[in-house]
Design an enzyme around this catalytic site. Structure first.
Site, short mmCIF file in Angstrom:
data_model
loop_
_atom_site.label_atom_id
_atom_site.label_comp_id
_atom_site.label_asym_id
_atom_site.label_seq_id
_atom_site.Cartn_x
_atom_site.Cartn_y
_atom_site.Cartn_z
N TYR A 1 -11.23 26.45 45.72
CA TYR A 1 -9.81 26.77 45.77
C TYR A 1 -9.11 26.12 46.96
CZ TYR A 1 -9.75 30.28 42.04
OH TYR A 1 -9.79 30.91 40.83
N LYS B 1 -25.54 28.57 42.39
CA LYS B 1 -26.07 27.52 41.52
C LYS B 1 -26.95 26.63 42.39
CE LYS B 1 -26.25 25.30 37.55
NZ LYS B 1 -26.93 25.85 36.36
N ASP C 1 -25.24 30.82 35.77
CA ASP C 1 -25.29 30.79 34.30
C ASP C 1 -26.09 31.98 33.77
OD1 ASP C 1 -27.51 29.57 35.47
OD2 ASP C 1 -27.55 27.85 34.12
C1 IPM Z 1 -7.23 35.95 39.99
C2 IPM Z 1 -6.33 34.91 39.36
C3 IPM Z 1 -5.96 33.90 40.43
C4 IPM Z 1 -7.24 33.22 40.88
C5 IPM Z 1 -4.92 32.84 39.96
C6 IPM Z 1 -3.66 33.49 39.45
C7 IPM Z 1 -4.62 31.85 41.06
O1 IPM Z 1 -6.95 34.34 38.26
O2 IPM Z 1 -6.78 36.63 40.95
O3 IPM Z 1 -8.37 36.09 39.57
O4 IPM Z 1 -7.73 32.30 40.24
O5 IPM Z 1 -7.76 33.65 41.93
#
Ligand code: IPM
Ligand code: MN
Length: 360
Positions: free
Chosen positions: A141, A191, A223
């Site tokens: 992320y 993983k 998985d």
């Molecule tokens: C969650 C959501 C968020 C994430 C999105 C909306 C960015 O899916 O809180 O799980 O991927 O973390």
């Protein structure tokens, strides 16, 4: 108790379910003589529309200085253009990152009342009570480099999965602390047969485990864990895993409770501040109809009371009120209600159960 709580309704069904969370917070405050100051701010698409940014500086500042934050959801079709310079989700990710909320707690507890709502066989669901601890400020992320370029005439994109040992250590440590209060099993999901970051994750998890002799650690590949989550979910107590694996596994786990609408979450850090939000997201397909299930938001309020405000009794009362409402037959449409309760009726059903119990 005096507490300033920031409320971020956001997009889609966010405002509808958050309104029920707020109704509940007010009821709890009344019953116990607390003084909660609730302060609403924009986030996500609503904030892009109002202020040109998915996380305006004023919203971030309010959150930094609050006792806790209650959030609805962000995102929706108006902002889904893949070429858009800014997305509602960026506001949520920036909030997690700026506040340093490195652990996301997603408890999944199957209530007997709702077992028939799950596509899984009841005998597999009996007694399922697990906690997903998802790392929230690292991994794919946020890793750099990230972006797009043209390489040899090909449009090319890159994301980076990167973790430092400290980022792994603190979230795994937290998972062990929770497991020590529960059934004393941590399943670390990775993983490691493929990813270097997972090999480090596994090593650090092993090191952390030496400080918790009473808690068993097992490692499982993601998985296989995905399969076990539906074939033998009772086998889990606390699952700890990196950001994207946790995102995926927690949606999968929601199937166990019959509806994604039921699941709460808490995004926390070392001190008491936390952001509390239902797992379900903005659900644009049903937004504005007043039919969304507010229990994910209401159970998130329970987590807020417990974790950020230290109000264990109040938190437990909310959970009991939710169970009592369900036992009394209260069902929104996602729970198979026929006739189904509206969002507000479900909120009222919970608040009224709260009121029938005398404070201890
Ligand atoms: C969650 C959501 C968020 C994430 C999105 C909306 C960015 O899916 O809180 O799980 O991927 O973390
Ligand atoms: Mn998700």
């Amino acid at each position: 108790m005096d507490a300033r709580i920031v409320v971020l309704p956001g997009d889609g069904i966010g405002p509808e379910v958050v309104a029920e969370g707020v109704r509940l917070l007010r009821a709890v405050a009344d019953r116990h003589g607390h003084h909660f100051v609730l302060e609403e701010h924009p986030i996500g698409g609503a904030a892009i529309a109002a202020a040109g940014s998915p996380l305006p500086e004023s919203t971030l500042h309010a959150c930094r200085t609050a006792a806790a934050v209650l959030l609805g959801a962000v995102g929706g079709p108006p902002w889904d253009d893949p070429n858009a310079p800014v997305r509602p989700e960026d506001g949520l990710l920036a909030l997690r990152r700026e506040l340093g909320l490195y652990a996301n707690l997603r408890p999944v507890k199957v209530l007997g009342e709702l077992m028939e709502g799950s596509p899984l066989r009841p005998e597999r669901l009996q007694g399922v009570d697990l906690l997903i601890v998802r790392e929230l400020t690292g991994g794919l992320y946020f890793g750099q480099p990230r972006g797009r370029e043209v390489v040899d005439g090909q449009r090319t994109a890159v994301d980076t999965l990167k973790y430092s040992e400290e980022e792994i250590r603190r979230v795994v440590q937290l998972a062990f602390e929770f497991a020590a209060q529960r059934r004393k099993l941590v399943t670390s999901v990775d993983k490691a047969n493929v990813l270097e970051s997972s090999r480090l994750w596994r090593q650090v998890a092993q090191e952390v485990s030496t400080s918790f002799p009473g808690v068993r650690l097992e490692h499982q590949l993601v998985d296989a864990a995905a399969m076990r989550l539906v074939s033998n979910p009772r086998a889990f107590d606390v699952i700890v895993t990196e950001n994207l694996f946790g995102d995926i596994l927690s949606d999968e786990a929601s199937v166990l409770v019959g509806s994604l609408g039921m699941l709460p979450s808490a995004s926390i850090r070392a001190d008491a501040l936390g952001v509390y939000e239902p797992v379900h997201g903005s659900a644009p397909d049903i937004a504005g109809q007043g039919i969304a299930n507010p229990l994910g938001a209401i159970l998130s309020v329970s987590m807020l009371l417990r974790h950020s405000l230290g109000l264990e009794q109040e938190a437990a009362e909310v959970e009991l009120a939710v169970e009592a409402a369900l036992a009394g037959g209260a069902r929104t449409v996602d729970l198979g209600g026929a006739p189904a309760l509206t969002t507000a009726q479900m909120g009222e059903a919970v608040v009224s159960r709260l009121a029938t119990r005398a404070p201890a």
